[in-house]
Scaffold this active site. Structure first.
Site, PDB file in Angstrom:
ATOM      1  N   CYS A 114       0.804  -1.226   0.000  1.00 17.41           N
ATOM      2  CA  CYS A 114       0.000   0.000   0.000  1.00 17.41           C
ATOM      3  C   CYS A 114       0.836   1.275   0.000  1.00 17.41           C
ATOM      4  O   CYS A 114       0.338   2.350  -0.306  1.00 17.41           O
ATOM      5  CB  CYS A 114      -0.940   0.006   1.203  1.00 17.41           C
ATOM      6  SG  CYS A 114      -1.968  -1.464   1.312  1.00 17.41           S
ATOM      7  N   HIS A 253      -3.650   6.958   2.651  1.00 12.47           N
ATOM      8  CA  HIS A 253      -4.030   5.651   2.118  1.00 12.47           C
ATOM      9  C   HIS A 253      -5.437   5.310   2.581  1.00 12.47           C
ATOM     10  O   HIS A 253      -5.737   5.313   3.782  1.00 12.47           O
ATOM     11  CB  HIS A 253      -3.037   4.595   2.592  1.00 12.47           C
ATOM     12  CG  HIS A 253      -3.443   3.200   2.265  1.00 12.47           C
ATOM     13  ND1 HIS A 253      -3.975   2.843   1.047  1.00 12.47           N
ATOM     14  CD2 HIS A 253      -3.406   2.059   3.007  1.00 12.47           C
ATOM     15  CE1 HIS A 253      -4.245   1.555   1.055  1.00 12.47           C
ATOM     16  NE2 HIS A 253      -3.909   1.056   2.230  1.00 12.47           N
ATOM     17  N   ASN A 283     -10.084  -0.632  -0.213  1.00 11.43           N
ATOM     18  CA  ASN A 283      -8.628  -0.556  -0.160  1.00 11.43           C
ATOM     19  C   ASN A 283      -8.061  -1.029  -1.493  1.00 11.43           C
ATOM     20  O   ASN A 283      -8.092  -2.214  -1.802  1.00 11.43           O
ATOM     21  CB  ASN A 283      -8.114  -1.417   0.994  1.00 11.43           C
ATOM     22  CG  ASN A 283      -6.606  -1.369   1.151  1.00 11.43           C
ATOM     23  OD1 ASN A 283      -5.892  -0.865   0.300  1.00 11.43           O
ATOM     24  ND2 ASN A 283      -6.119  -1.910   2.258  1.00 11.43           N
TER      25      ASN A 283
END
Length: 326
Positions: A114, A253, A283
Site C-alpha cells: 500500500c 491511504h 482498499n
C-alpha cells in the site's frame, strides 16, 4: 533549487462494482457490519479478460493527457504493485508498450504494497532532482480481487481494484512541488499482512491454494497503521518546519476509515481536511493515494500553494509520507 512537481494525474477504475449488499450474498456479512467497521460501501472489480497493465496504462494515459505531455516524451515509468501481470517481466514494460512510451528507457516495478505509490514518488523525485530523467510516470495499480479469498469475510470485504497515476517533472524555480519524502520499513512485522504462497519461499500447489490469498491480522495491522502513519506524518511536518494547521489536505491511504480517523486524532488535523473516497473504492493498496489525489483535483479541492500531506502503510511492513506544495 530544482524540485520535482506533479503536473498531471489520472485514474482508472473498473466499471463493475461489488456492493456490501452483493457481498452479503457471498459471505456472512451485511452492509451495516462492513460500513460501521471500515467506512466502505462498495469496491470495483476488474473484468477477468483484463490485467493490471490495462488499468495502469489507462491511468497513465490520462495523467499524460492532463499534463499535456505526449507519452513518447515519458522517459521513465515506475509501477507500484503487488498484483502485476506476471512475475516477470515488469508490469511497467507492458505499460510502456500499451502507452506507446517508446522513449521510456527506464521501466520497472516496485513492491511496497500500500506504500508502493509513495515509494515510487520518492524515487521519481530523486531521479528528477538529479537530472537523470525529465518526465517520470509513477503509477499505483492493483487487481486485489485476484488474490483475496472470497469465502473469508475478514479480508474480502476490504479490497478493490484500480489504478492511479501522476506525471512528474522538474520545477526549476523550486517554488512548488515535492518538499520531502520519507520511507520506512519493519520486516519484523512481515507476517501480519502478506500473501504467503506463490513465491520462491512457498511455491503454489494444489494443497496450499488457500495460502495464495491475502492473510491479515487485522487488529495488529490497524494498530501499526495508526501508529506509523501518524509518526511518519510528524516526521514529514518536522522536516519542513510545518505545523498540522499548515496542511490544507491530507491524502492518506484509503484502507479503512477508522484508521484515518485515528491518524486525524493523533496528528491534530481534523477529518474535514482528509480527502476521502474509501466508501466507493475500498482498499486499492498502491492505487489508493494517486486515485484520491486525482479525485481531489477533479473536485477542485486543491488551490495553488496548498500544502498536501501524504501518508500510507502496507505489508512489509512498509510505510511512507511526503509533503507537496501544490
Amino acid at each position: 533549487m530544482i524540485r520535482s512537481r506533479i503536473v498531471g494525474t489520472g485514474r482508472a477504475v473498473p466499471p463493475k462494482t461489488l456492493t456490501n449488499d452483493d457481498l452479503s450474498k457471498i459471505v456472512d456479512t451485511s452492509d451495516s457490519w462492513i460500513h460501521e467497521r471500515t467506512g466502505i460501501r462498495e469496491r470495483h472489480i476488474l473484468d477477468p479478460s483484463l490485467a493490471a497493465s490495462d488499468l495502469a496504462a489507462e491511468a497513465g494515459a490520462k495523467a499524460c493527457r492532463s499534463a499535456g505531455v505526449d507519452p513518447a516524451a515519458v522517459d521513465c515509468i515506475i509501477v507500484g504493485t503487488v498484483t502485476g501481470d506476471c512475475p516477470f517481466p515488469a508490469t511497467a514494460t507492458f505499460v510502456q508498450k500499451k502507452l506507446g512510451a517508446r522513449n521510456a528507457g527506464c521501466a520497472f516495478d516496485l513492491s511496497a504494497a500500500c506504500a508502493g505509490f509513495l515509494y515510487g514518488m520518492s524515487i521519481a523525485d530523486g531521479f528528477i532532482r538529479l537530472g537523470q530523467y525529465k518526465n517520470v510516470l509513477v503509477i499505483g495499480v492493483e487487481v486485489l480481487s485476484r488474490i483475496v479469498d472470497w469465502t473469508d469475510r475478514s479480508t474480502c470485504v476490504l479490497f478493490g481494484d484500480g489504478a492511479g497515476a501522476v506525471l512528474m517533472t522538474a520545477d526549476p524555480e523550486g517554488r512548488r512541488g515535492v518538499l520531502s519524502t520519507h520511507l520506512f520499513a519493519d520486516g519484523s512485522q512481515s507476517e501480519i499482512l502478506l500473501q504467503p504462497a506463490g513465491g520462491s519461499r512457498e511455491p503454489l500447489t494444489a494443497e496450499n491454494l488457500k495460502r495464495f490469498y491475502v492473510h491479515m491480522n487485522g487488529r495488529e495491522v490497524y494498530k501499526h497503521a495508526v501508529r506509523n502513519m501518524t509518526a511518519s506524518a510528524f516526521v514529514a511536518l518536522e522536516a519542513n518546519g510545518l505545523k498540522p494547521s499548515d496542511i490544507a489536505w491530507v491524502v492518506g491511504h484509503q484502507a479503512n476509515l477508522r484508521i484515518l480517523e485515528g491518524v486525524s486524532e493523533r496528528v491534530g488535523i481534523p477529518m474535514e481536511r482528509f480527502f476521502l473516497n474509501v466508501d466507493r473504492y475500498g482498499n486499492t493498496s498502491s492505487a489508493s493515494v494517486p486515485t484520491a489525489l486525482d479525485e481531489a483535483i477533479e473536485q477542485k479541492k486543491l488551490r495553488d500553494g496548498d500544502l498536501l500531506l501524504f501518508t500510507a502503510l502496507g505489508g512489509g511492513l512498509a510505510w511512507a509520507s511526503a509533503v507537496v506544495r501544490w
